[in-house]
Scaffold this motif. Structure first.
Motif, PDB file in Angstrom:
ATOM      1  N   SER A  10       0.720  -1.257   0.104  1.00 41.18           N
ATOM      2  CA  SER A  10      -0.080  -0.035  -0.202  1.00 41.18           C
ATOM      3  C   SER A  10       0.816   1.348  -0.106  1.00 41.18           C
ATOM      4  O   SER A  10       0.641   2.120  -0.603  1.00 41.18           O
ATOM      5  CB  SER A  10      -1.077  -0.029   1.110  1.00 41.18           C
ATOM      6  N   LEU A  11       1.861   1.241   0.765  1.00 41.19           N
ATOM      7  CA  LEU A  11       2.966   2.218   0.662  1.00 41.19           C
ATOM      8  C   LEU A  11       3.608   2.470  -0.342  1.00 41.19           C
ATOM      9  O   LEU A  11       3.698   3.794  -0.864  1.00 41.19           O
ATOM     10  CB  LEU A  11       3.807   2.161   2.111  1.00 41.19           C
ATOM     11  N   LEU A  12       4.179   1.738  -1.113  1.00 42.99           N
ATOM     12  CA  LEU A  12       4.793   1.618  -2.435  1.00 42.99           C
ATOM     13  C   LEU A  12       3.715   2.007  -3.431  1.00 42.99           C
ATOM     14  O   LEU A  12       4.140   2.788  -4.241  1.00 42.99           O
ATOM     15  CB  LEU A  12       5.255   0.325  -2.859  1.00 42.99           C
ATOM     16  N   ASP A  13       2.357   1.595  -3.394  1.00 44.70           N
ATOM     17  CA  ASP A  13       1.394   2.086  -4.267  1.00 44.70           C
ATOM     18  C   ASP A  13       1.264   3.553  -4.262  1.00 44.70           C
ATOM     19  O   ASP A  13       1.216   4.444  -5.188  1.00 44.70           O
ATOM     20  CB  ASP A  13       0.321   1.403  -4.295  1.00 44.70           C
ATOM     21  N   PHE A  14       1.223   3.925  -2.995  1.00 43.88           N
ATOM     22  CA  PHE A  14       0.899   5.671  -2.615  1.00 43.88           C
ATOM     23  C   PHE A  14       2.270   6.288  -3.219  1.00 43.88           C
ATOM     24  O   PHE A  14       1.908   7.367  -3.751  1.00 43.88           O
ATOM     25  CB  PHE A  14       0.629   5.854  -1.150  1.00 43.88           C
ATOM     26  N   PHE A  15       3.376   5.481  -2.925  1.00 47.19           N
ATOM     27  CA  PHE A  15       4.897   6.607  -3.078  1.00 47.19           C
ATOM     28  C   PHE A  15       4.764   6.645  -4.889  1.00 47.19           C
ATOM     29  O   PHE A  15       5.024   7.709  -5.502  1.00 47.19           O
ATOM     30  CB  PHE A  15       5.969   5.818  -2.565  1.00 47.19           C
ATOM     31  N   TYR A  16       4.645   5.575  -5.470  1.00 45.10           N
ATOM     32  CA  TYR A  16       4.538   5.614  -6.973  1.00 45.10           C
ATOM     33  C   TYR A  16       3.438   6.568  -7.533  1.00 45.10           C
ATOM     34  O   TYR A  16       3.730   7.265  -8.612  1.00 45.10           O
ATOM     35  CB  TYR A  16       4.354   4.232  -7.741  1.00 45.10           C
ATOM     36  N   THR A  17       2.270   6.558  -7.144  1.00 45.66           N
ATOM     37  CA  THR A  17       1.355   7.294  -7.424  1.00 45.66           C
ATOM     38  C   THR A  17       1.505   8.684  -7.293  1.00 45.66           C
ATOM     39  O   THR A  17       1.449   9.824  -8.288  1.00 45.66           O
ATOM     40  CB  THR A  17      -0.038   6.926  -6.695  1.00 45.66           C
ATOM     41  N   GLU A  18       2.137   9.246  -6.043  1.00 47.08           N
ATOM     42  CA  GLU A  18       2.524  10.581  -5.908  1.00 47.08           C
ATOM     43  C   GLU A  18       3.654  11.060  -6.790  1.00 47.08           C
ATOM     44  O   GLU A  18       3.769  12.212  -7.184  1.00 47.08           O
ATOM     45  CB  GLU A  18       2.993  10.549  -4.444  1.00 47.08           C
ATOM     46  N   LEU A  19       4.757  10.039  -6.935  1.00 49.79           N
ATOM     47  CA  LEU A  19       5.894  10.228  -7.984  1.00 49.79           C
ATOM     48  C   LEU A  19       5.099  10.263  -9.209  1.00 49.79           C
ATOM     49  O   LEU A  19       5.913  11.466 -10.052  1.00 49.79           O
ATOM     50  CB  LEU A  19       6.774   9.383  -7.919  1.00 49.79           C
ATOM     51  N   GLY A  20       4.278   9.806  -9.704  1.00 47.32           N
ATOM     52  CA  GLY A  20       3.822   9.764 -10.966  1.00 47.32           C
ATOM     53  C   GLY A  20       2.952  11.098 -11.294  1.00 47.32           C
ATOM     54  O   GLY A  20       2.972  11.682 -12.498  1.00 47.32           O
ATOM     55  N   LYS A  21       2.630  11.852 -10.412  1.00 49.48           N
ATOM     56  CA  LYS A  21       1.995  13.138 -10.250  1.00 49.48           C
ATOM     57  C   LYS A  21       2.749  14.162 -10.417  1.00 49.48           C
ATOM     58  O   LYS A  21       2.366  15.425 -11.135  1.00 49.48           O
ATOM     59  CB  LYS A  21       1.097  13.330  -8.935  1.00 49.48           C
ATOM     60  N   LEU A  22       4.043  14.164 -10.191  1.00 58.32           N
ATOM     61  CA  LEU A  22       5.159  15.247 -10.226  1.00 58.32           C
ATOM     62  C   LEU A  22       5.322  15.398 -11.774  1.00 58.32           C
ATOM     63  O   LEU A  22       5.337  14.647 -12.568  1.00 58.32           O
ATOM     64  CB  LEU A  22       6.282  14.709  -9.583  1.00 58.32           C
ATOM     65  N   GLU A  23       5.689  16.589 -12.059  1.00 63.54           N
ATOM     66  CA  GLU A  23       5.911  16.972 -13.195  1.00 63.54           C
ATOM     67  C   GLU A  23       7.372  16.610 -13.621  1.00 63.54           C
ATOM     68  O   GLU A  23       8.141  16.422 -12.949  1.00 63.54           O
ATOM     69  CB  GLU A  23       5.957  18.555 -13.691  1.00 63.54           C
ATOM     70  N   GLN A  24       7.988  16.235 -14.982  1.00 65.96           N
ATOM     71  CA  GLN A  24       8.938  15.860 -15.370  1.00 65.96           C
ATOM     72  C   GLN A  24      10.261  16.838 -14.579  1.00 65.96           C
ATOM     73  O   GLN A  24      11.188  16.384 -14.481  1.00 65.96           O
ATOM     74  CB  GLN A  24       9.206  15.872 -16.817  1.00 65.96           C
ATOM     75  N   LYS A  25      10.080  18.084 -14.833  1.00 62.21           N
ATOM     76  CA  LYS A  25      11.095  19.095 -14.214  1.00 62.21           C
ATOM     77  C   LYS A  25      11.541  18.732 -12.693  1.00 62.21           C
ATOM     78  O   LYS A  25      12.595  18.853 -12.436  1.00 62.21           O
ATOM     79  CB  LYS A  25      10.711  20.604 -14.606  1.00 62.21           C
ATOM     80  N   ARG A  26      10.144  18.309 -12.189  1.00 65.83           N
ATOM     81  CA  ARG A  26      10.476  18.518 -10.654  1.00 65.83           C
ATOM     82  C   ARG A  26      11.024  16.985 -10.489  1.00 65.83           C
ATOM     83  O   ARG A  26      11.737  16.731  -9.591  1.00 65.83           O
ATOM     84  CB  ARG A  26       9.122  18.454  -9.882  1.00 65.83           C
TER      85      ARG A  26
END
Length: 80
Positions: free
Chosen positions: A25-41
């Protein structure tokens, strides 16, 4: 005393399953949050050389072209 009682009364397999599910669950949340970031960030988080990032981007584009070409070849090969 309560912790000792719980430790002895709850099977380790149940605790392991709960820990494994929490990890997933924590890894899924982490990947989801990283996926929301823009490429520059994301590139700022990686702190990578711009030349390496450009090379990775061009290789990813090339890989996508190879995959699409393979899909077209497979479509033609199977249609005969």
């Amino acid at each position: 005393m309560v912790c000792a009682t719980l430790r002895h009364s709850i099977p380790k397999s149940i605790v392991y399953c709960q820990v494994r599910e929490a990890k997933r669950s924590l890894l899924d949340f982490f990947y989801t949050e990283l996926g929301k970031l823009e490429q520059k960030r994301l590139s700022a988080l990686l702190n990578e050389d711009p030349a390496i990032m450009e090379c990775r981007s061009s290789l990813a584009k090339r890989l996508e072209l190879y995959r699409s070409a393979q899909a077209e070849i497979d479509t033609v090969a199977w249609s005969k």
